[in-house]
Design a protein around this motif. Structure first.
Motif, PDB file in Angstrom:
ATOM      1  N   LEU A  39      32.642 -49.313  29.483  1.00  0.00           N
ATOM      2  CA  LEU A  39      33.286 -50.367  30.360  1.00  0.00           C
ATOM      3  C   LEU A  39      33.257 -50.039  31.927  1.00  0.00           C
ATOM      4  CD1 LEU A  39      36.285 -51.066  28.112  1.00  0.00           C
ATOM      5  CD2 LEU A  39      34.097 -52.395  28.365  1.00  0.00           C
ATOM      6  N   GLU A  40      33.519 -48.759  32.046  1.00  0.00           N
ATOM      7  CA  GLU A  40      33.385 -48.389  33.573  1.00  0.00           C
ATOM      8  C   GLU A  40      31.910 -48.371  34.003  1.00  0.00           C
ATOM      9  OE1 GLU A  40      35.102 -44.605  33.288  1.00  0.00           O
ATOM     10  OE2 GLU A  40      37.325 -45.529  33.590  1.00  0.00           O
ATOM     11  N   MET A  41      31.137 -48.041  33.157  1.00  0.00           N
ATOM     12  CA  MET A  41      29.562 -48.185  33.410  1.00  0.00           C
ATOM     13  C   MET A  41      28.915 -49.546  33.776  1.00  0.00           C
ATOM     14  SD  MET A  41      26.948 -46.344  34.436  1.00  0.00           S
ATOM     15  CE  MET A  41      27.145 -44.803  33.748  1.00  0.00           C
ATOM     16  N   VAL A  42      29.640 -50.614  32.828  1.00  0.00           N
ATOM     17  CA  VAL A  42      29.264 -51.882  33.209  1.00  0.00           C
ATOM     18  C   VAL A  42      29.738 -52.381  34.690  1.00  0.00           C
ATOM     19  CG1 VAL A  42      29.766 -54.326  32.485  1.00  0.00           C
ATOM     20  CG2 VAL A  42      29.372 -52.665  30.547  1.00  0.00           C
ATOM     21  N   LEU A  43      31.161 -52.073  34.888  1.00  0.00           N
ATOM     22  CA  LEU A  43      31.515 -52.408  36.379  1.00  0.00           C
ATOM     23  C   LEU A  43      30.553 -51.769  37.438  1.00  0.00           C
ATOM     24  CD1 LEU A  43      35.280 -52.292  35.617  1.00  0.00           C
ATOM     25  CD2 LEU A  43      33.781 -54.063  35.690  1.00  0.00           C
ATOM     26  N   THR A  44      30.199 -50.511  37.217  1.00  0.00           N
ATOM     27  CA  THR A  44      29.400 -49.740  38.271  1.00  0.00           C
ATOM     28  C   THR A  44      28.217 -50.375  38.276  1.00  0.00           C
ATOM     29  OG1 THR A  44      30.582 -47.893  37.743  1.00  0.00           O
ATOM     30  CG2 THR A  44      28.393 -47.602  38.830  1.00  0.00           C
ATOM     31  N   LEU A  45      27.194 -50.628  37.221  1.00  0.00           N
ATOM     32  CA  LEU A  45      26.137 -51.228  37.296  1.00  0.00           C
ATOM     33  C   LEU A  45      25.915 -52.660  37.880  1.00  0.00           C
ATOM     34  CD1 LEU A  45      24.398 -49.583  34.022  1.00  0.00           C
ATOM     35  CD2 LEU A  45      23.972 -48.899  36.262  1.00  0.00           C
ATOM     36  N   ASN A  46      27.057 -53.594  37.630  1.00  0.00           N
ATOM     37  CA  ASN A  46      27.148 -54.747  37.864  1.00  0.00           C
ATOM     38  C   ASN A  46      28.068 -55.215  38.995  1.00  0.00           C
ATOM     39  OD1 ASN A  46      25.048 -55.738  35.670  1.00  0.00           O
ATOM     40  ND2 ASN A  46      26.518 -54.303  34.682  1.00  0.00           N
ATOM     41  N   GLU A  47      28.133 -54.554  39.833  1.00  0.00           N
ATOM     42  CA  GLU A  47      28.961 -54.904  40.890  1.00  0.00           C
ATOM     43  C   GLU A  47      30.282 -55.299  40.623  1.00  0.00           C
ATOM     44  OE1 GLU A  47      26.515 -57.297  43.543  1.00  0.00           O
ATOM     45  OE2 GLU A  47      25.107 -55.814  43.981  1.00  0.00           O
ATOM     46  N   GLY A  48      30.990 -54.795  39.743  1.00  0.00           N
ATOM     47  CA  GLY A  48      32.317 -55.204  39.279  1.00  0.00           C
ATOM     48  C   GLY A  48      32.430 -56.149  38.379  1.00  0.00           C
ATOM     49  N   GLN A  49      31.270 -56.790  38.002  1.00  0.00           N
ATOM     50  CA  GLN A  49      31.519 -57.945  37.087  1.00  0.00           C
ATOM     51  C   GLN A  49      31.407 -57.268  35.565  1.00  0.00           C
ATOM     52  OE1 GLN A  49      31.975 -61.140  38.253  1.00  0.00           O
ATOM     53  NE2 GLN A  49      32.331 -59.823  40.047  1.00  0.00           N
ATOM     54  N   SER A  50      31.666 -58.203  34.696  1.00  0.00           N
ATOM     55  CA  SER A  50      31.456 -57.841  33.075  1.00  0.00           C
ATOM     56  C   SER A  50      31.481 -59.326  32.389  1.00  0.00           C
ATOM     57  CB  SER A  50      32.924 -57.048  32.758  1.00  0.00           C
ATOM     58  OG  SER A  50      33.948 -57.880  32.656  1.00  0.00           O
ATOM     59  N   ASN A  51      30.845 -59.108  31.362  1.00  0.00           N
ATOM     60  CA  ASN A  51      30.739 -60.096  30.233  1.00  0.00           C
ATOM     61  C   ASN A  51      30.572 -59.440  28.940  1.00  0.00           C
ATOM     62  OD1 ASN A  51      27.984 -60.062  29.784  1.00  0.00           O
ATOM     63  ND2 ASN A  51      27.351 -61.227  31.643  1.00  0.00           N
ATOM     64  N   GLU A  52      30.564 -60.195  28.038  1.00  0.00           N
ATOM     65  CA  GLU A  52      30.281 -59.716  26.528  1.00  0.00           C
ATOM     66  C   GLU A  52      28.945 -59.133  26.344  1.00  0.00           C
ATOM     67  OE1 GLU A  52      31.440 -62.898  27.339  1.00  0.00           O
ATOM     68  OE2 GLU A  52      32.659 -63.809  25.952  1.00  0.00           O
ATOM     69  N   ALA A  53      28.046 -59.652  26.951  1.00  0.00           N
ATOM     70  CA  ALA A  53      26.596 -59.145  26.627  1.00  0.00           C
ATOM     71  C   ALA A  53      26.301 -57.740  27.376  1.00  0.00           C
ATOM     72  CB  ALA A  53      25.680 -60.239  27.119  1.00  0.00           C
TER      73      ALA A  53
END
Length: 106
Positions: A39-53
């Motif tokens: 989850l932390e990696m998702v935020l790091t790679l996507n400028e703080g954005q997240s979604n299910e995919a």
């Protein structure tokens, strides 16, 4: 020699962490740490954005299998199907997710 710096900036003291586990449910410790890291990696790679995919993709990269990620804001009336597996509930930047691994849809 120890240097202590005192600052009056308290702007970040009450900020909630971007990733928190709301309920561990049935994920064991090693899964818990891997999910948090993903989850932390998702935020790091996507400028703080997240979604299910994005979350599902990172969990699979961390070798989780049979992954189901549900955004609970989209599931107000229930999900309409029965699913089992290891699960936990998370908040990622204010969005609530239910994460299942080793999931089986009945």
């Amino acid at each position: 020699l120890c240097i202590v710096v005192i600052t009056s900036d308290t702007s970040n003291m009450s900020a909630k962490p971007p990733v928190t586990c709301n309920s561990r449910d049935s994920h064991p410790d090693n899964d818990f740490e891997g999910i948090k890291s993903a989850l932390e990696m998702v935020l790091t790679l996507n400028e703080g954005q997240s979604n299910e995919a994005l979350i599902r993709e990172q969990l699979i990269k961390k070798n989780f299998s049979k992954v189901v990620v549900l955004n609970l804001q989209h599931c107000k009336g229930g999900i309409g199907w029965n699913v089992s597996g290891k699960s936990s509930h998370w908040t990622v930047n204010g969005l609530k997710y239910w994460i299942l691994t080793d999931a089986v849809i009945h």
